[in-house]
Motif scaffolding. Structure first.
Motif, mmCIF file in Angstrom:
data_model
loop_
_atom_site.group_PDB
_atom_site.id
_atom_site.type_symbol
_atom_site.label_atom_id
_atom_site.label_comp_id
_atom_site.label_asym_id
_atom_site.label_seq_id
_atom_site.Cartn_x
_atom_site.Cartn_y
_atom_site.Cartn_z
ATOM 1 N N HIS A 50 -4.318 -49.270 11.422
ATOM 2 C CA HIS A 50 -4.181 -48.003 12.135
ATOM 3 C C HIS A 50 -3.162 -47.167 11.377
ATOM 4 O O HIS A 50 -1.989 -47.526 11.305
ATOM 5 C CB HIS A 50 -3.707 -48.228 13.580
ATOM 6 C CG HIS A 50 -4.695 -48.958 14.418
ATOM 7 N ND1 HIS A 50 -5.668 -48.316 15.129
ATOM 8 C CD2 HIS A 50 -4.882 -50.277 14.616
ATOM 9 C CE1 HIS A 50 -6.399 -49.214 15.764
ATOM 10 N NE2 HIS A 50 -5.941 -50.430 15.457
ATOM 11 N N SER A 51 -3.608 -46.079 10.817
ATOM 12 C CA SER A 51 -2.731 -45.226 10.027
ATOM 13 C C SER A 51 -1.961 -44.297 10.951
ATOM 14 O O SER A 51 -2.553 -43.547 11.730
ATOM 15 C CB SER A 51 -3.549 -44.403 9.028
ATOM 16 O OG SER A 51 -2.707 -43.532 8.310
ATOM 17 N N ILE A 67 -8.583 -46.075 1.796
ATOM 18 C CA ILE A 67 -9.360 -47.251 1.427
ATOM 19 C C ILE A 67 -10.530 -46.723 0.617
ATOM 20 O O ILE A 67 -11.248 -45.821 1.063
ATOM 21 C CB ILE A 67 -9.861 -48.030 2.660
ATOM 22 C CG1 ILE A 67 -8.676 -48.589 3.457
ATOM 23 C CG2 ILE A 67 -10.810 -49.146 2.236
ATOM 24 C CD1 ILE A 67 -9.066 -49.353 4.709
ATOM 25 N N ASP A 68 -10.719 -47.259 -0.569
ATOM 26 C CA ASP A 68 -11.766 -46.782 -1.494
ATOM 27 C C ASP A 68 -11.660 -45.272 -1.703
ATOM 28 O O ASP A 68 -12.655 -44.545 -1.675
ATOM 29 C CB ASP A 68 -13.160 -47.157 -0.981
ATOM 30 C CG ASP A 68 -13.369 -48.651 -0.925
ATOM 31 O OD1 ASP A 68 -12.826 -49.360 -1.798
ATOM 32 O OD2 ASP A 68 -14.075 -49.113 -0.011
ATOM 33 N N SER A 90 -8.135 -43.257 9.373
ATOM 34 C CA SER A 90 -7.144 -43.354 10.436
ATOM 35 C C SER A 90 -7.175 -44.753 11.045
ATOM 36 O O SER A 90 -6.163 -45.260 11.510
ATOM 37 C CB SER A 90 -7.378 -42.289 11.498
ATOM 38 O OG SER A 90 -8.677 -42.413 12.033
ATOM 39 N N GLU A 91 -8.359 -45.371 11.024
ATOM 40 C CA GLU A 91 -8.525 -46.745 11.484
ATOM 41 C C GLU A 91 -9.569 -47.414 10.609
ATOM 42 O O GLU A 91 -10.521 -46.775 10.168
ATOM 43 C CB GLU A 91 -8.992 -46.789 12.944
ATOM 44 C CG GLU A 91 -7.980 -46.283 13.928
ATOM 45 C CD GLU A 91 -8.460 -46.453 15.375
ATOM 46 O OE1 GLU A 91 -9.431 -47.193 15.622
ATOM 47 O OE2 GLU A 91 -7.837 -45.848 16.244
ATOM 48 N N LEU A 105 -0.991 -46.490 0.688
ATOM 49 C CA LEU A 105 -0.188 -45.726 1.634
ATOM 50 C C LEU A 105 0.083 -44.357 1.029
ATOM 51 O O LEU A 105 0.972 -44.195 0.197
ATOM 52 C CB LEU A 105 1.121 -46.449 1.947
ATOM 53 C CG LEU A 105 0.964 -47.875 2.490
ATOM 54 C CD1 LEU A 105 2.328 -48.503 2.703
ATOM 55 C CD2 LEU A 105 0.154 -47.883 3.769
ATOM 56 N N GLY A 106 -0.717 -43.362 1.396
ATOM 57 C CA GLY A 106 -0.596 -42.018 0.832
ATOM 58 C C GLY A 106 -1.288 -41.950 -0.514
ATOM 59 O O GLY A 106 -1.560 -42.961 -1.155
ATOM 60 N N ALA A 107 -1.571 -40.721 -0.955
ATOM 61 C CA ALA A 107 -2.314 -40.532 -2.207
ATOM 62 C C ALA A 107 -1.572 -41.111 -3.405
ATOM 63 O O ALA A 107 -2.185 -41.613 -4.339
ATOM 64 C CB ALA A 107 -2.594 -39.053 -2.417
#
Length: 110
Positions: A10-11, A19-20, A25-26, A37-39
């Protein structure tokens, strides 16, 4: 978070979780799911296999030669502190701070 035997991500951060290369957000986490975690943040890998605990790993693999890198050069530190403290901008900030504190704390008239 683990719910009904399923791990889920859960972001809640303001920079998002990817992810990919897609912001999520989930997401359901499966074995070896890689997320960021972040770009520009760190990449993490979710693994469902528990590794055996090796409490002495850092002691066993410790390289004493790196201790010199951890030492603080006190003379250099003091020189850098002096450079900052003698800087006009730093002195201006100190004066502004003193004035702000003085405005917030009127003199006691008792």
């Amino acid at each position: 978070m683990l719910s009904d035997g399923v791990w889920a991500l859960h972001s809640i951060g303001r920079h998002g979780t990817l992810i990919d290369d897609r912001v999520v957000s989930e997401a359901k986490l499966e074995h070896l799911t890689v997320f960021r975690l972040g770009a520009g943040g760190p990449m993490l890998r979710f693994d469902t296999i528990a590794l055996p605990q090796r409490r002495s790993e850092t002691i066993d693999n410790f390289n004493a030669d790196i201790l010199s890198m951890l030492e603080v050069d006190e003379a250099r530190t003091q020189h850098e502190v002096n450079q900052i403290a003698e800087n006009d901008l730093f002195r201006q900030l100190q004066e502004q701070s003193r004035l702000i504190k003085a405005k917030g704390n009127p003199p006691d008239r008792s």
